[in-house]
Design an enzyme around this catalytic site. Structure first.
Site, PDB file in Angstrom:
ATOM      1  N   CYS A   3       2.815   5.325   8.244  1.00  0.00           N
ATOM      2  CA  CYS A   3       3.225   6.545   7.532  1.00  0.00           C
ATOM      3  C   CYS A   3       4.057   7.443   8.452  1.00  0.00           C
ATOM      4  CB  CYS A   3       1.997   7.307   7.079  1.00  0.00           C
ATOM      5  SG  CYS A   3       0.995   6.449   5.857  1.00  0.00           S
ATOM      6  N   LEU A  37       0.841  -1.187   0.000  1.00  0.00           N
ATOM      7  CA  LEU A  37       0.000   0.000   0.000  1.00  0.00           C
ATOM      8  C   LEU A  37       0.881   1.244   0.000  1.00  0.00           C
ATOM      9  CD1 LEU A  37      -2.972   0.694   0.056  1.00  0.00           C
ATOM     10  CD2 LEU A  37      -2.979   0.189   2.493  1.00  0.00           C
ATOM     11  N   CYS A  49      -6.110   2.329  11.285  1.00  0.00           N
ATOM     12  CA  CYS A  49      -6.343   3.228  10.153  1.00  0.00           C
ATOM     13  C   CYS A  49      -7.644   2.900   9.438  1.00  0.00           C
ATOM     14  CB  CYS A  49      -5.181   3.154   9.174  1.00  0.00           C
ATOM     15  SG  CYS A  49      -4.977   1.532   8.409  1.00  0.00           S
ATOM     16  N   CYS A  61       2.435  10.053  10.927  1.00  0.00           N
ATOM     17  CA  CYS A  61       1.554   9.491  11.957  1.00  0.00           C
ATOM     18  C   CYS A  61       2.239   8.395  12.767  1.00  0.00           C
ATOM     19  CB  CYS A  61       0.288   8.945  11.300  1.00  0.00           C
ATOM     20  SG  CYS A  61      -0.602  10.190  10.366  1.00  0.00           S
ATOM     21  N   CYS A  93      -7.677  11.007   5.388  1.00  0.00           N
ATOM     22  CA  CYS A  93      -6.399  10.658   4.745  1.00  0.00           C
ATOM     23  C   CYS A  93      -6.218   9.143   4.670  1.00  0.00           C
ATOM     24  CB  CYS A  93      -5.269  11.316   5.529  1.00  0.00           C
ATOM     25  SG  CYS A  93      -3.681  11.285   4.697  1.00  0.00           S
ATOM     26  N   CYS A  94      -6.508   8.448   5.775  1.00  0.00           N
ATOM     27  CA  CYS A  94      -6.395   6.987   5.757  1.00  0.00           C
ATOM     28  C   CYS A  94      -7.413   6.380   4.794  1.00  0.00           C
ATOM     29  CB  CYS A  94      -6.619   6.414   7.159  1.00  0.00           C
ATOM     30  SG  CYS A  94      -5.234   6.612   8.285  1.00  0.00           S
TER      31      CYS A  94
HETATM   32  S1  SF4 Z   1      -1.419   7.020   8.470  1.00  0.00           S
HETATM   33 FE1  SF4 Z   1      -1.396   9.276   8.411  1.00  0.00          FE
HETATM   34  S2  SF4 Z   1      -0.381   9.902   6.521  1.00  0.00           S
HETATM   35 FE2  SF4 Z   1      -0.888   7.678   6.384  1.00  0.00          FE
HETATM   36  S3  SF4 Z   1      -2.793   7.601   5.287  1.00  0.00           S
HETATM   37 FE3  SF4 Z   1      -3.311   7.628   7.479  1.00  0.00          FE
HETATM   38  S4  SF4 Z   1      -3.528   9.797   8.070  1.00  0.00           S
HETATM   39 FE4  SF4 Z   1      -2.537   9.704   6.034  1.00  0.00          FE
END
Ligand code: SF4
Length: 176
Positions: A144, A14, A169, A147, A59-60
């Site tokens: 990521c 991913l 997530c 995070c 975002c996730c």
């Molecule tokens: S872990 Fe953070 S940077 Fe990664 S997709 Fe989720 S919110 Fe976005």
């Protein structure tokens, strides 16, 4: 383990657009070393920094859940390396369980469900499996870069994720 049974098994990576540089180097090293059948998944509409501009949920969803669930629709079985000891949110993990995607049911298999972190380190050492160098810096759960932090709760290896505001997530939460 899976490569011993089926060397060409698809390995879904991913690509969230927010990974540590070290993670991408590690992915490429393992792919070359083992000749992995790597399939890189990306959203068609990346938005770098969406976690800050909107929310980590948005975002996730954009960079993780949607591209992974979309790809998984093409398979019957999904192997993961989830373990019960990784987080309170994974304490009831079963080794084999049905998993609901938006469009269909598949099977999710977690062969390491009962393993401890110590079991993983030992297996890696015994089988000459290299480790992501970020573990040497004190990270215990790595996702990521924006995070991921060093865990603040030594009892919870995922407590450094999302500044402690959430534990998952969404890719391991079944679709409604
Ligand atoms: S872990 Fe953070 S940077 Fe990664 S997709 Fe989720 S919110 Fe976005």
């Amino acid at each position: 383990m899976l490569r011993e049974v089926r060397p060409d098994i698809p390995v879904l990576f991913l690509d969230t657009f927010h990974h540590f540089a070290e993670t991408l180097v590690y992915r490429d090293e393992l792919t070359a070393r083992w000749g992995l059948n790597l399939i890189s998944l990306q959203t068609q509409t990346p938005s770098v920094g969406l976690w800050q501009a909107e929310s980590t949920e948005a975002c996730c969803k954009r960079h993780k859940v949607e591209p992974l669930f979309s790809a998984l629709e093409g398979y019957d079985t999904w192997f993961t390396a989830l373990r019960r000891d990784q987080s309170p949110s994974r304490a009831n993990l079963q080794e084999i369980e049905p998993f609901k995607l938006p469009g269909r049911m598949i099977s999710r298999v977690a062969p390491l469900a009962a393993w401890t972190a110590r079991d993983v380190w030992k297996y890696a050492k015994d089988h000459d499996i290299p480790l992501l160098p970020l573990y040497e810096l004190g990270y215990t759960s790595i996702g990521c870069e924006p995070c991921t932090a060093i865990p603040f709760d030594p009892e919870n290896p995922r407590s450094g994720r999302w500044q402690g505001q959430k534990l998952e997530c969404g890719i391991h939460i079944q679709a409604k």
